[in-house]
Design a protein around this motif. Structure first.
Motif, PDB file in Angstrom:
ATOM      1  N   ARG A  87       0.848  -1.208   0.000  1.00  0.00           N
ATOM      2  CA  ARG A  87       0.000   0.000   0.000  1.00  0.00           C
ATOM      3  C   ARG A  87       0.880   1.253   0.000  1.00  0.00           C
ATOM      4  NH1 ARG A  87      -0.722   4.426  -0.187  1.00  0.00           N
ATOM      5  NH2 ARG A  87      -2.061   5.777   1.039  1.00  0.00           N
ATOM      6  N   ASP A  97      -7.636   2.792   2.605  1.00  0.00           N
ATOM      7  CA  ASP A  97      -6.888   3.320   3.762  1.00  0.00           C
ATOM      8  C   ASP A  97      -7.810   3.496   4.957  1.00  0.00           C
ATOM      9  OD1 ASP A  97      -4.889   3.511   1.938  1.00  0.00           O
ATOM     10  OD2 ASP A  97      -4.782   5.703   1.920  1.00  0.00           O
ATOM     11  N   LEU A  98      -8.993   4.012   4.672  1.00  0.00           N
ATOM     12  CA  LEU A  98      -9.928   4.264   5.770  1.00  0.00           C
ATOM     13  C   LEU A  98     -10.550   2.969   6.260  1.00  0.00           C
ATOM     14  CD1 LEU A  98     -10.303   7.150   6.781  1.00  0.00           C
ATOM     15  CD2 LEU A  98      -9.518   7.110   4.436  1.00  0.00           C
ATOM     16  N   TRP A 100      -9.029  -0.084   6.259  1.00  0.00           N
ATOM     17  CA  TRP A 100      -8.044  -0.780   7.096  1.00  0.00           C
ATOM     18  C   TRP A 100      -7.526   0.111   8.221  1.00  0.00           C
ATOM     19  CZ3 TRP A 100      -7.915  -5.772   6.671  1.00  0.00           C
ATOM     20  CH2 TRP A 100      -8.224  -6.370   5.443  1.00  0.00           C
ATOM     21  N   GLY A 101      -7.426   1.405   7.939  1.00  0.00           N
ATOM     22  CA  GLY A 101      -6.762   2.316   8.888  1.00  0.00           C
ATOM     23  C   GLY A 101      -7.666   2.859   9.968  1.00  0.00           C
ATOM     24  N   MET A 102      -9.001   2.895   9.737  1.00  0.00           N
ATOM     25  CA  MET A 102      -9.886   3.474  10.761  1.00  0.00           C
ATOM     26  C   MET A 102     -11.115   2.619  11.062  1.00  0.00           C
ATOM     27  SD  MET A 102      -9.631   7.603  10.470  1.00  0.00           S
ATOM     28  CE  MET A 102      -9.892   7.787  12.227  1.00  0.00           C
ATOM     29  N   TYR A 132     -14.946   5.872   8.419  1.00  0.00           N
ATOM     30  CA  TYR A 132     -15.005   6.419   9.780  1.00  0.00           C
ATOM     31  C   TYR A 132     -15.745   7.751   9.706  1.00  0.00           C
ATOM     32  CZ  TYR A 132     -13.184   7.898  14.353  1.00  0.00           C
ATOM     33  OH  TYR A 132     -13.044   8.306  15.659  1.00  0.00           O
ATOM     34  N   THR A 135     -16.717  13.445  11.499  1.00  0.00           N
ATOM     35  CA  THR A 135     -16.834  14.888  11.252  1.00  0.00           C
ATOM     36  C   THR A 135     -18.140  15.238  10.534  1.00  0.00           C
ATOM     37  OG1 THR A 135     -14.460  14.914  11.031  1.00  0.00           O
ATOM     38  CG2 THR A 135     -15.616  16.831  10.175  1.00  0.00           C
ATOM     39  N   GLY A 140     -16.031  19.577  13.529  1.00  0.00           N
ATOM     40  CA  GLY A 140     -14.994  18.569  13.324  1.00  0.00           C
ATOM     41  C   GLY A 140     -14.160  18.454  14.583  1.00  0.00           C
ATOM     42  N   GLN A 272     -12.808   8.136  27.424  1.00  0.00           N
ATOM     43  CA  GLN A 272     -11.955   8.663  26.335  1.00  0.00           C
ATOM     44  C   GLN A 272     -11.585   7.597  25.310  1.00  0.00           C
ATOM     45  OE1 GLN A 272     -11.614   9.487  29.470  1.00  0.00           O
ATOM     46  NE2 GLN A 272     -10.970  11.598  29.713  1.00  0.00           N
ATOM     47  N   VAL A 281      -4.519   6.377  14.918  1.00  0.00           N
ATOM     48  CA  VAL A 281      -4.158   6.932  13.602  1.00  0.00           C
ATOM     49  C   VAL A 281      -3.134   8.057  13.752  1.00  0.00           C
ATOM     50  CG1 VAL A 281      -5.005   7.975  11.473  1.00  0.00           C
ATOM     51  CG2 VAL A 281      -6.337   6.223  12.588  1.00  0.00           C
ATOM     52  N   ARG A 282      -3.250   8.850  14.823  1.00  0.00           N
ATOM     53  CA  ARG A 282      -2.243   9.924  15.020  1.00  0.00           C
ATOM     54  C   ARG A 282      -0.847   9.316  15.119  1.00  0.00           C
ATOM     55  NH1 ARG A 282      -6.289  12.856  19.193  1.00  0.00           N
ATOM     56  NH2 ARG A 282      -7.671  13.687  17.576  1.00  0.00           N
ATOM     57  N   LEU A 367      -2.669   6.461  29.718  1.00  0.00           N
ATOM     58  CA  LEU A 367      -3.498   6.962  28.606  1.00  0.00           C
ATOM     59  C   LEU A 367      -3.341   8.474  28.385  1.00  0.00           C
ATOM     60  CD1 LEU A 367      -5.527   6.155  26.418  1.00  0.00           C
ATOM     61  CD2 LEU A 367      -7.355   6.505  28.080  1.00  0.00           C
ATOM     62  N   GLU A 421      -7.393  14.197  11.431  1.00  0.00           N
ATOM     63  CA  GLU A 421      -7.024  13.571  12.717  1.00  0.00           C
ATOM     64  C   GLU A 421      -6.721  14.626  13.768  1.00  0.00           C
ATOM     65  OE1 GLU A 421      -7.719  10.867  13.808  1.00  0.00           O
ATOM     66  OE2 GLU A 421      -8.136   9.972  11.869  1.00  0.00           O
ATOM     67  N   GLY A 422      -7.379  15.771  13.652  1.00  0.00           N
ATOM     68  CA  GLY A 422      -7.209  16.827  14.645  1.00  0.00           C
ATOM     69  C   GLY A 422      -6.394  17.961  14.082  1.00  0.00           C
ATOM     70  N   GLN A 430      -4.385  20.542  23.455  1.00  0.00           N
ATOM     71  CA  GLN A 430      -4.550  19.356  24.309  1.00  0.00           C
ATOM     72  C   GLN A 430      -3.260  19.074  25.079  1.00  0.00           C
ATOM     73  OE1 GLN A 430      -7.329  16.973  24.726  1.00  0.00           O
ATOM     74  NE2 GLN A 430      -8.318  18.856  24.091  1.00  0.00           N
TER      75      GLN A 430
END
Ligand SMILES: CCCCCCCCCC/C=C\CCCCCCC/C=C/C(=O)SCCNC(=O)CCNC(=O)[C@H](O)C(C)(C)COP(=O)(O)OP(=O)(O)OC[C@H]1O[C@@H](n2cnc3c(N)ncnc32)[C@H](O)[C@@H]1OP(=O)(O)O
Ligand SMILES: Cc1cc2nc3c(=O)[nH]c(=O)nc-3n(C[C@H](O)[C@H](O)[C@H](O)COP(=O)(O)OP(=O)(O)OC[C@H]3O[C@@H](n4cnc5c(N)ncnc54)[C@H](O)[C@@H]3O)c2cc1C
Length: 661
Positions: A87, A97-98, A100-102, A132, A135, A140, A272, A281-282, A367, A421-422, A430
Motif C-alpha cells: 500500500r 486506507d480508511l 483498514w486504517g480506521m 469512519y 466529522t 470537526g 476517552q 491513527v495519530r 493513557l 485527525e485533529g 490538548q
C-alpha cells in the motif's frame, strides 16, 4: 550513466547499513526493498499520468488499482506487513486506507468480543467496506458538538440514526462518498430523552447487491480538493440520515452499553477510549511523516547536487547549488528532521503498543500521556513535514514547480495531514492542558513519569545555567537535553503562573492560548530531541553510520535552538554568546554532512517509481528527462492547439482602428 556517481563516492559511511537503520531492522529492510521493486516493476501500478487525469477517470483508476493491489496481495500470499508495504509503495490514497486504517481499528478498539467476532471477518475479507464517519459540516474539532442523533427505541430494540440539521450532515469521511457499504458513525446517544454523549455505531449505508444507498440514507462525494491528482483519488463524502434504524447490538459497546430495557451502563474503561481510533491513527501519521519528508528531501538533495548556478572559475563548471551555505541551511535541517521523525515515530509506536497492552490489563494510567504524545507529535511532525515539502519545492527553483518534479502533488497529498485527525493547533492545546495539569500537580507528591519526568527536576532546571564555553560543547548530549528541558519547563511554568492570575481558568486558558501552544511545541521538540539522542545510545553497526547520525542529530537540535533562540534567551538559560557558539557548531556540522548528503538520501532506498520525480531520479540525469517529458505533455500532442482557430486567430486577424496605434 550515473550523474551523481562522484557524490556517491564521497560518502564516508556504509550506505547499506544506514538503509537498515532507516528501515528499522534487516528484516524490515528486506521486505520493504522487495515490495518496493515489485510495485515499481508492475505496470498495473503506474502513476505517471495521475496529475493529468480528470476526476472521474482518476477515481476509476484508483478503484482499479485498489482491486489489483488486493488481487496481488492474495495471489502472492503477502503477509500483513508485506501488504502494508505494498500500500505504501503504491502511493495513492484510496478508500481502502480508511477501511483498514480506521474502520477496522474502530471495531477492534471499541467493539465487544461478540461484535468483533461478527464484523471483523467480513471486514478482513472486504465483504463489507467501511469508513469512519465522525466529522460533520458544522463540527470537526469539537467532537462533543456533533449533532447526529442515535435515539434508542425500546419498542423495537433499535437505534434511530438521524441528521436533524444541515450542519449535522457527515462531511469529509474518506471512502464514504462513493464506495463504503458501512460506516462507524459517531452520534449523540439519546435514551428516554436523556443524552449520554457521543458513541460509535456500525451503520450499513449501501446495498451489498446493487450499491444503492439504503432507505433513509443520502450519500455522495463532497467535490474536488486541492491539487491535481493528489487527494482527489479519495472519495471524501457527505452523508445524511433520515430516521435510519439499526439493531441495538450495532452500537460499539466496549466502553459503555445500552441494555435491552434501555439502561445505560458505563464499564470501568475510561470514556476517552471512544476517541481511541484517533490516538491510533495519530501515531501512524507520526510514523509516516518521516517518509513524506524524506521523499521531498531526496528530490531536493539530488537535484541540488545536479544543479549548478554561478561561480565558474576560469571557464570551469559553475557551483553546485548544494554548496551554497544558504541552500545547506535550508536543506540539511530537513534531512536531519526526516531522521529525527523516523526515530520518534519508532518510539511512539512502542509507546502506543505499550499503552494498548496496559489497557488490556485494565491499567489506564498512561493513557493521558499517550494522548498528549500522539496529539503533540502528530501536530509537530506534520507541520514541519508540510512546511518542509514546500521548502524542498523552493530549493529546486523553477523546476520544483513542475508536476514532473513530484513535489506539487506530494505537498497537495500531504498538507491535509495538518488538519485531519485533529487540527494541529487544537491538538497542541490538548498538550498544553496536559502540561498545565502536570505543573499544577507538582507539589502534590505525584511523580511525573515518562516524557514529563523532566518536570520532576523543576527546581534544578529553573535555576541552572548553560555551561557551554566553546562551540564543540554543544555536542554533549547532557548539555543539549538540559537546554531543551530548561526551556520547556520555564515556558510551561510561565504559562501556569499567568493562568493563576485568572479567576476563571477556562477564560485564562483561552486568553493565553497562543503562549500555551508555544509551550506545547517546546515540550514536543524536547521529546523529539531526546528520542534522537536515545537512539544514538544504541549499538549502531556499520562504518561511519553512527557518526553521520550524530551529525544529523546535532543539526536537528542546533537548528531548533537557533530558530527558537528567543525562547532560550528569554528563559535566561543561555547567554547570547552561547547561542552564537551553537550557530558556529551548526555550520561546522553542515560542512561535515555535505559530502555525505546524497548517500544519506540514498539510504532511504526509494525507487524512482516511488519518488515520481524527474528532479529526484537516482541517476541525476535531469535535463534530458525534463526535456522529453515536456514533449510528452498532452498539450504538445498537436502543434496548433485546439481553440486556436476559435479564439486566437480572430484576435490576430482583427482589423481594429486601434491597430494603427
Ligand atoms: C491484509 C491487507 C492489509 C492492507 C493494508 C493496508 C494498510 C493501510 C493502512 C493505512 C493506515 C493508516 C491510514 C490512515 C489513513 C489516515 C487518513 C486520515 C483520514 C482522516 C480521518 C479523520 O480526520 S477522522 C476525524 C478526526 N477528528 C479529530 O481528530 C477531532 C479532533 N478533536 C478531538 O480529538 C477532541 O474533540 C478534542 C480532544 C480536541 C477535545 O475533546 P473534548 O471531549 O472536548 O475533550 P476535553 O474536554 O478537552 O478533554 C476531555 C478529557 O479527555 C482527554 N482526551 C481527549 N482526547 C483524548 C484521546 N484521544 N485519548 C485520550 N484522552 C483524550 C483530555 O485530555 C481530557 O482529559 P482530562 O484528564 O479530563 O483533562
Ligand atoms: C483530507 C481530509 C480527510 C478527512 N477524513 C476524515 C475522515 O475520514 N473521517 C472524519 O470523520 N473526518 C475526516 N476529516 C475531517 C477532519 O478530521 C477535520 O476537518 C479536522 O478534525 C478539523 O476539524 P474542522 O474541520 O472542524 O476544523 P475547525 O475546528 O473548524 O478549524 C478551523 C480553525 O479554527 C481553529 N480552532 C478550532 N477550534 C479551536 C480552539 N478550541 N482553539 C483555537 N483554535 C481553534 C483551528 O485551529 C483552525 O484554524 C478529513 C479532513 C480532511 C481535510
Amino acid at each position: 550513466m550515473d550523474y551523481l556517481a562522484d557524490e556517491r563516492k564521497k560518502a564516508e559511511f556504509d550506505v547499506d547499513e544506514m538503509k537498515i537503520v532507516w528501515a528499522g531492522s534487516r528484516h524490515a529492510f528486506e521486505v520493504s526493498d522487495r515490495i518496493s521493486k515489485l510495485v515499481a516493476n508492475d505496470p498495473g501500478f503506474r502513476k505517471d499520468t495521475r496529475t493529468m487525469l480528470a476526476r472521474k477517470e482518476l477515481f476509476k483508476n484508483t478503484l482499479r488499482k485498489a482491486a489489483y493491489a488486493w488481487k496481488r496481495i492474495h495471489d502472492l500470499h503477502l503477509s500483513e506487513e508485506e501488504a502494508s508495504r505494498l500500500r505504501f509503495y503504491v502511493d495513492e490514497p484510496a478508500y481502502t486506507d480508511l477501511h483498514w486504517g480506521m474502520f477496522v481499528p474502530a471495531i477492534k478498539g471499541q467493539g465487544t468480543d461478540e461484535q468483533q467476532k461478527k464484523w471483523l471477518p467480513l471486514a478482513y475479507k472486504m465483504q463489507i467496506i467501511g469508513c469512519y464517519a465522525q466529522t460533520e459540516l458544522g463540527h470537526g474539532s469539537n467532537v462533543q458538538g456533533l449533532e447526529t442523533t442515535a435515539t434508542f427505541d425500546p419498542q423495537t430494540d433499535e437505534f434511530v440514526i438521524h441528521s436533524p440539521t444541515l450542519t449535522s450532515s457527515k462531511w469529509w469521511p474518506g471512502g464514504l462518498g462513493k464506495v463504503s457499504t458501512h460506516g462507524v458513525v459517531y452520534a449523540r446517544l439519546i435514551i428516554n430523552g436523556e443524552e449520554h454523549g457521543i458513541h460509535g455505531f456500525i451503520v450499513q449505508l449501501r446495498s451489498l447487491e446493487d450499491h444503492l444507498p439504503l432507505p433513509g440514507v443520502t450519500v455522495g462525494d463532497i467535490g474536488m480538493k486541492f491539487g491535481n491528482g493528489a487527494y482527489n483519488t479519495m472519495d471524501n463524502g457527505v452523508l445524511r440520515f433520515d430516521h435510519v434504524r439499526i439493531p441495538r447490538n450495532q452500537m460499539l459497546m466496549r466502553v459503555s452499553q445500552v441494555t435491552r430495557d434501555g439502561k445505560y451502563k458505563q464499564s470501568d474503561v475510561p470514556r476517552q477510549l471512544v476517541y481511541g481510533t484517533m490516538v491510533y491513527v495519530r501515531q501512524t501519521i507520526v510514523a509516516d511523516a518521516s517518509c513524506a519528508l524524506s521523499r521531498a528531501v531526496t528530490i531536493a538533495t539530488r537535484y541540488s547536487a545536479v544543479r549548478r548556478q554561478f561561480g565558474s572559475q576560469n571557464g570551469g563548471p559553475e557551483t553546485q547549488v548544494i554548496d551554497y551555505k544558504t541552500q545547506q541551511n535550508r536543506l540539511f535541517p530537513l534531512l536531519a528532521s526526516a531522521y529525527a521523525f523516523k526515530f520518534v515515530g519508532e518510539w511512539l509506536t512502542w509507546l502506543y503498543n505499550d499503552v494498548t497492552q496496559r489497557l488490556q490489563a485494565s491499567d489506564f494510567s498512561t493513557l493521558p500521556e499517550a494522548h498528549a504524545c500522539t496529539a503533540g507529535l502528530k501536530s509537530l511532525t506534520t507541520t514541519a513535514t508540510a512546511d518542509g515539502i514546500e521548502e524542498c519545492r523552493k530549493l529546486c527553483g523553477g523546476h520544483g514547480y513542475l508536476c514532473s518534479s513530484g513535489l506539487p502533488e506530494l505537498f497537495a497529498v500531504y498538507v491535509p495531514a495538518c488538519t485531519y485527525e485533529g487540527d494541529n493547533t487544537v491538538l497542541l492545546l490538548q498538550v498544553a492542558r496536559f502540561l498545565m495539569k502536570t505543573v499544577s500537580q507538582l507539589g502534590s507528591g505525584k511523580k511525573p513519569l515518562g516524557t514529563i519526568s523532566y518536570m520532576g527536576k523543576i527546581e534544578h532546571l529553573m535555576q541552572s545555567r548553560c555551561t557551554v564555553q566553546k562551540a564543540e560543547d554543544w555536542l554533549k548530549p547532557s548539555q543539549v537535553l538540559e537546554a531543551f528541558e530548561a526551556r520547556a519547563v520555564k515556558m510551561a511554568v510561565s504559562c501556569a503562573k499567568n493562568l493563576s492570575k485568572f479567576t476563571n481558568p477556562e477564560e485564562g486558558f483561552a486568553e493565553l492560548s497562543a503562549d500555551l501552544v508555544e509551550a506545547a511545541v517546546a515540550h514536543c521538540q524536547l521529546i523529539v530531541v531526546s528520542k534522537f539522542i536515545d537512539k544514538l545510545q544504541q549499538d549502531i553497526p556499520g562504518k561511519g553510520v553512527k557518526q553521520q547520525l550524530e551529525a544529523l542529530c546535532g543539526i536537528y537540535y542546533l537548528y531548533l535552538l537557533h530558530k527558537h533562540q528567543g525562547d532560550f534567551l528569554a528563559t535566561s538559560y543561555l547567554t547570547p554568546k552561547q547561542a552564537a557558539l551553537a550557530n558556529d557548531q551548526l555550520r561546522a556540522l553542515y560542512t561535515k554532512v555535505r559530502p555525505n548528503a546524497v548517500a544519506l538520501v540514498d539510504s532511504f532506498n526509494y525507487t524512482d517509481h516511488f519518488l515520481g520525480s524527474i528532479l529526484g531520479c537516482y541517476d541525476g540525469n535531469v535535463y534530458p528527462k525534463l526535456y522529453d517529458a515536456a514533449w510528452k505533455d498532452p498539450l504538445n500532442d498537436s502543434v496548433v492547439p485546439e481553440g486556436y482557430h476559435e479564439y486566437v486567430r480572430p484576435l490576430l486577424k482583427q482589423q481594429l482602428h486601434t491597430a494603427k496605434l
